[in-house]
Write a protein that holds these residues in place. Structure first.
Motif: not given
Ligand SMILES: Nc1nc2c(ncn2[C@@H]2O[C@H](COP(=O)(O)OP(=O)(O)OP(=O)(O)O)[C@@H](O)[C@H]2O)c(=O)[nH]1
Ligand SMILES: [Mg+2]
Length: 462
Positions: A46-59, A108-116
């Protein structure tokens, strides 16, 4: 899968970080593909979110601002009337977002933090692909292969979930609470390793069995080893071509990864020599490494082949990238040394007749020796078949064999192992002028008369 979709619609949002080195076209193509993968899993995106960044956020992969925006969207849900095409269906009740799909593989930790942070289940690209493979796996071998890949992917994620849940709480995690992972939350590293080893042993045993059966079948049917293997990106039309070339009923579906098992059939109408055609699992950008490794044995069918047909969807705007991905995977499994023909398929979908002709000319200029065709046009399938047959006839030799009157019981063997061009009866027996594979002819000659006989000459003109 269709019925599942009807029973319970699931809604997803998609998110991706665009890195500086990734161009807009490539980025968009990858997102479109992720949405297609989501659809295959029964999600409505239903929706797409995009973000331009120099790298993936570590957290948490995305930056704080974007996380907030997504979290608000998830909290609010989406109103059914925003989704309905027909204003009559308008209904302002809220629809819950079931999952956030991320277009990269995250830790795994990025996924977990993202989920939270966002408040709904998170699936990364790898997990989406693994889930599709899991659903589409039919045979025992494919199931075992997928399970190995899933275990490899899940194990660190389950550990992450267990770590966060603390010693008492065996809390059900969104990431791990699915399928193979579900009852395995407390599996330690060793248990996972043991299970993988066990599955690998099973696969090796199945593989041996398959090889033996294949060799026996080939022997019985008088087919030399090495046929033609259809390889290529998912949804390129491999199974459709397999059907058209062999007259067999294999699964064709407009969804990604419809085929996970290798099917083998004989080229039809039959040729001399008979040629085996095999259909293989499709490739995709960022094919999870675990899958490449565990599907290696399935893909080895491609290594056994004497000829690869690399099928490409010529009507897909991203076909160039798809072609490169396939080349890369073939290199990875060591199949880049096998001779191949590039088959640009689905040309019927490229504009009108004049545009199709121009497109064909351009492809031929870029990829000399390629075939441009549509699997839906029988005459073009027939020319592809002719190209395959002539490839296999290159190595045939022509010679004469004498079948003594005392050995007439071997007449059937001659007919089944080679093409008889002429037969004439003479005093000592029947003379056959035949064409066939050198090995086959040598074996036949020895059975007919252990002394040497016959003239052998290379056969090149067809
Ligand atoms: N218009 C058109 N559609 C085609 C052609 N060949 C295949 N298709 C369609 O493309 C879709 C995918 O075809 P498949 O043969 O299942 O593709 P595949 O390469 O086996 O895909 P996977 O098994 O997922 O790897 C189906 O809907 C086919 O009907 C073609 O030449 N023209
Ligand atoms: Mg297929």
């Amino acid at each position: 899968m269709q019925t599942e979709v009807q029973e319970k619609p699931r809604y997803a949002i998609v998110a991706a970080v665009q890195l500086p080195e990734v161009g807009d076209v490539e980025f968009e193509a990858s997102l479109a593909e992720l949405r297609e993968l989501a659809k295959t899993l029964g999600f409505q995106v239903v929706r797409t979110f995009v973000q331009k960044r120099a790298g993936f956020d570590r957290t948490a992969y995305l930056g704080v601002g974007k996380l907030e925006e997504i979290s608000m969207f998830v909290k609010r849900g989406i109103r059914a009337d925003e989704l309905a095409d027909d204003p009559q269906d308008r209904d302002a009740s809220a629809v819950e977002i079931d999952a956030l799909l991320v277009d990269h593989e995250i830790s795994p930790s990025q996924a977990r933090n993202l989920e939270l942070a966002v408040g709904c289940e998170v699936m990364d690209r790898t997990m989406v692909i693994l889930e599709i493979f899991h659903r589409n796996a039919r045979s025992r071998a494919a199931r075992a292969q997928v399970e190995i890949a899933r275990l490899g992917y899940m194990a660190p994620r389950l550990r992450e979930a267990a770590k966060l849940a603390g010693p008492q709480g065996r809390q059900r995690s969104g990431m791990g609470g699915r399928g193979a992972g579900e009852s395995h939350t407390e599996l330690d590293r060793r248990k996972v390793r043991d299970r993988i080893a066990e599955l690998q042993r099973e696969i090796i045993a199945m593989e041996l069995e398959r090889k033996t059966q294949r060799a026996r079948r080939l022997e019985r049917q008088g087919i030399g080893l090495g046929g033609v293997s259809l390889v290529g990106y998912t949804n390129a039309g491999k199974s459709t071509l397999m059907r058209a070339l062999t007259g067999s009923e294999v699964l064709v579906a407009n969804k990604l990864f419809a085929t996970l098992d290798t099917t083998v059939r004989v080229l039809y109408p039959e040729s001399v020599p008979r040629v085996l055609v095999s259909d293989t699992v499709g490739f995709i950008k960022n094919l999870p490494h675990g899958l490449v490794a565990s599907f290696k044995s399935t893909l080895e069918e491609a290594l056994d082949a004497s000829l690869l047909l690399h099928v490409i969807d010529a009507s897909d705007p991203g076909f160039q990238r798809q072609l490169e991905v396939t080349d890369e995977v073939l290199r990875e499994i060591g199949a880049d040394v096998v001779p191949r023909i590039r088959v640009f398929n689905k040309v019927d979908q490229v504009g009108d007749e004049a545009e199709q002709a121009a497109w064909a000319a351009e492809l031929q200029a870029r990829h000399p020796g390629c075939v441009v065709m549509s699997a839906r046009r029988p005459e073009e399938v027939a020319s592809l078949r002719a190209a395959i047959v002539s490839f296999f006839q290159q190595d045939l030799v022509e010679e004469e064999l004498l079948l003594p009157w005392s050995a007439q019981q071997l007449r059937g063997d001659i007919y089944s192992h080679c093409e008889v061009l002429e037969e004439r009866a003479e005093e000592e027996g029947s003379w056959f002028r035949v064409r066939g594979e050198p090995d086959k002819l040598r074996a036949l000659r020895e059975r007919l008369d252990p002394g040497s006989q016959g003239r052998e000459k290379e056969y090149w003109e067809l």
